[in-house]
Design a protein around this motif. Structure first.
Motif, short mmCIF file in Angstrom:
data_model
loop_
_atom_site.label_atom_id
_atom_site.label_comp_id
_atom_site.label_asym_id
_atom_site.label_seq_id
_atom_site.Cartn_x
_atom_site.Cartn_y
_atom_site.Cartn_z
N GLY A 31 -6.32 22.77 6.62
CA GLY A 31 -5.41 23.89 6.85
C GLY A 31 -5.68 25.07 5.94
O GLY A 31 -6.75 25.19 5.32
N TYR A 32 -4.68 25.93 5.84
CA TYR A 32 -4.77 27.13 5.02
C TYR A 32 -4.07 26.91 3.68
O TYR A 32 -3.28 25.96 3.54
N PRO A 33 -4.31 27.78 2.70
CA PRO A 33 -3.69 27.60 1.38
C PRO A 33 -2.15 27.54 1.40
O PRO A 33 -1.55 26.98 0.49
N ASP A 34 -1.55 28.11 2.43
CA ASP A 34 -0.08 28.06 2.52
C ASP A 34 0.40 26.82 3.28
O ASP A 34 1.55 26.76 3.71
N ASP A 35 -0.48 25.83 3.43
CA ASP A 35 -0.15 24.56 4.09
C ASP A 35 0.24 24.75 5.55
O ASP A 35 1.09 24.03 6.08
N THR A 36 -0.39 25.69 6.21
CA THR A 36 -0.20 25.87 7.65
C THR A 36 -1.48 25.49 8.38
O THR A 36 -2.57 25.52 7.81
N PHE A 37 -1.32 25.14 9.66
CA PHE A 37 -2.47 24.82 10.50
C PHE A 37 -2.81 25.98 11.43
O PHE A 37 -3.96 26.16 11.80
N ARG A 38 -1.79 26.76 11.79
CA ARG A 38 -1.93 27.89 12.71
C ARG A 38 -2.52 27.41 14.04
O ARG A 38 -3.66 27.78 14.41
N ASP A 43 0.84 -1.19 0.00
CA ASP A 43 0.00 0.00 0.00
C ASP A 43 0.88 1.24 0.00
O ASP A 43 2.09 1.17 0.24
N VAL A 44 0.25 2.36 -0.27
CA VAL A 44 0.91 3.66 -0.15
C VAL A 44 0.29 4.36 1.04
O VAL A 44 -0.93 4.50 1.12
N TYR A 45 1.13 4.75 1.99
CA TYR A 45 0.66 5.41 3.20
C TYR A 45 1.08 6.87 3.17
O TYR A 45 2.21 7.19 2.80
N SER A 46 0.17 7.73 3.56
CA SER A 46 0.48 9.16 3.55
C SER A 46 0.19 9.75 4.92
O SER A 46 -0.69 9.29 5.64
N ARG A 47 0.96 10.77 5.23
CA ARG A 47 0.79 11.47 6.51
C ARG A 47 0.75 12.96 6.22
O ARG A 47 1.77 13.63 6.24
N PRO A 48 -0.43 13.51 5.89
CA PRO A 48 -0.52 14.94 5.64
C PRO A 48 -0.01 15.73 6.83
O PRO A 48 -0.33 15.42 7.98
N THR A 49 0.78 16.71 6.58
CA THR A 49 1.34 17.51 7.65
C THR A 49 1.20 18.99 7.34
O THR A 49 0.95 19.38 6.21
N PHE A 50 1.34 19.78 8.34
CA PHE A 50 1.35 21.23 8.19
C PHE A 50 2.73 21.75 8.54
O PHE A 50 3.37 21.26 9.47
N HIS A 51 3.19 22.76 7.80
CA HIS A 51 4.54 23.27 8.00
C HIS A 51 4.78 23.79 9.41
O HIS A 51 5.90 23.74 9.92
N ASP A 52 3.72 24.30 10.04
CA ASP A 52 3.90 24.92 11.35
C ASP A 52 3.49 23.99 12.49
O ASP A 52 3.38 24.43 13.64
#
Length: 361
Positions: free
Chosen positions: A262-269, A231-240
């Motif tokens: 998250g936000y368009p800049d891949d942050t979660f804040r 399988d392919v496993y993914s772990r979405p993350t946020f830069h911050d």
């Protein structure tokens, strides 16, 4: 330039001395290396180890068909960004441990046709290659490899890893294989990959967080990612969202489950307030994003919510399920107040109502 004395053919053999190549004493001055003529090597371990200024190398004139080890071959070549291994014959090589160890400038590596069918050891092979962002090892045969401990340890920028061909049935030590791979967000595993060595005890796991399987969208904690399943496993993350972020596991779960994009800049804040309209989106996704298109009557549920309101449909879904009733106004209408910060007491009420209505497990 490394070439035979007669300019035609010769043998490079430094294994009977101190196992270091003849230029080792001058390693801190080497900026380029190339082989001319036909140079056969008995072994290539430590060949360019600690050549920290070396920026390019040409291996086209090097015959390694008899070499049994590439141990520390390019270790600590911290200025070497890339190397062409297409002419490297590794058919007899049994040990590749530390081959690229400490190559902090290595941003990518292509290993076309690299023969690893006889390799027993890959310990520390890419350790602390801190600029490496992606790695495709799907062509490697590791069926005889016994040690993979610390293989990718410290590859802090590595985000994508393809191990789909890995058969780890011979592995005896896979300890700390992915330690320090804090950016790893996608990994492809084959049916022959197991997190357990032949000793039977769990040897390693993927980096902490929640991992989503591409088939069936199952979500697993790092230590629970299945063995022996392609399988392919993914772990979405946020830069911050980092190791110091409070409730990082919870933030990772929000990302992997799709509850927060998250936000368009891949942050979660992580320290920002949650607006009520955003909360509506979280709750809607928590319920599994049920099919919902508001009727004209449902669209008028809140007088302060219209088509331009962020997460308009999700807010109206909350109203349709009576999870949120809003504020009753003197004129008989109701307001949702989408941009106000959600209060903890209100959040408790929303979750309680969702649970009572069977909208969440």
């Amino acid at each position: 330039m490394i070439e035979p004395l007669d300019g035609v053919s010769g043998q490079l053999d430094y294994l009977d001395s101190d196992c270091m190549p003849p230029w080792f004493e001058y390693r801190d001055r080497v900026s380029f290396a190339a082989f001319r003529g036909s140079v056969s090597a008995i072994g290539v371990q430590f060949l360019f180890s600690n050549c920290s200024l070396m920026k390019s190398v040409d291996l086209s004139g090097l015959d390694t068909s008899s070499a049994t080890s590439t141990y520390f071959m390019f270790a600590d070549c911290s200025s070497l960004v890339s190397v062409d291994l297409s002419n490297l014959d590794t058919s007899s090589v049994k040990y590749m441990s530390n081959m690229f160890y400490g190559r902090s400038s290595l941003a990518s590596v292509d290993l076309p046709g690299l023969d690893t069918s006889s390799v027993r050891g890959m310990r520390w092979m890419f350790r602390t290659c801190s600029s490496l962002t992606s790695l495709d090892l799907s062509s490697l045969d590791v069926s005889l490899t016994r040690s993979m401990s610390f293989m990718f340890e410290g590859c802090s920028s590595l985000s994508s890893l393809d191990l789909s061909s890995f058969d780890t049935s011979s592995a005896e030590n896979m300890r700390c294989m992915f330690d320090g791979c804090s950016s790893l967000a996608r990994v492809a595993l084959g049916a022959g990959f197991s997190f357990e060595g032949s000793g039977g005890s769990r040897q390693c796991s993927l980096p902490d967080g929640y991992w989503r399987a591409s088939s069936g969208d199952a979500v697993y904690a790092a230590v629970d990612v299945p063995s022996d399943r392609a399988d392919v496993y993914s772990r979405p993350t946020f830069h911050d969202a980092t190791a110091s972020t409070p409730h990082l596991d919870g933030v990772s779960w929000l990302a992997t489950s799709g509850i927060s994009t998250g936000y368009p800049d891949d942050t979660f804040r992580p320290f920002a307030d949650v607006a009520r309209c955003d909360m509506a989106a979280f709750l809607y996704r928590l319920a599994g994003s049920p099919a919902f298109e508001p009727t004209s009557e449902q669209s008028a549920a809140f007088s302060d919510v219209g088509a331009s309101t962020p997460h308009y449909r999700e807010v109206l879904w909350l109203a349709s399920t009576v999870v949120s009733k809003g504020w009753s106004m003197p004129d008989g209408t109701a307001q949702f107040r989408p941009f106000e910060v959600v209060k903890r007491a209100d959040m408790a009420a929303f979750l309680h109502r969702m649970s009572d209505k069977g909208l969440v497990g």
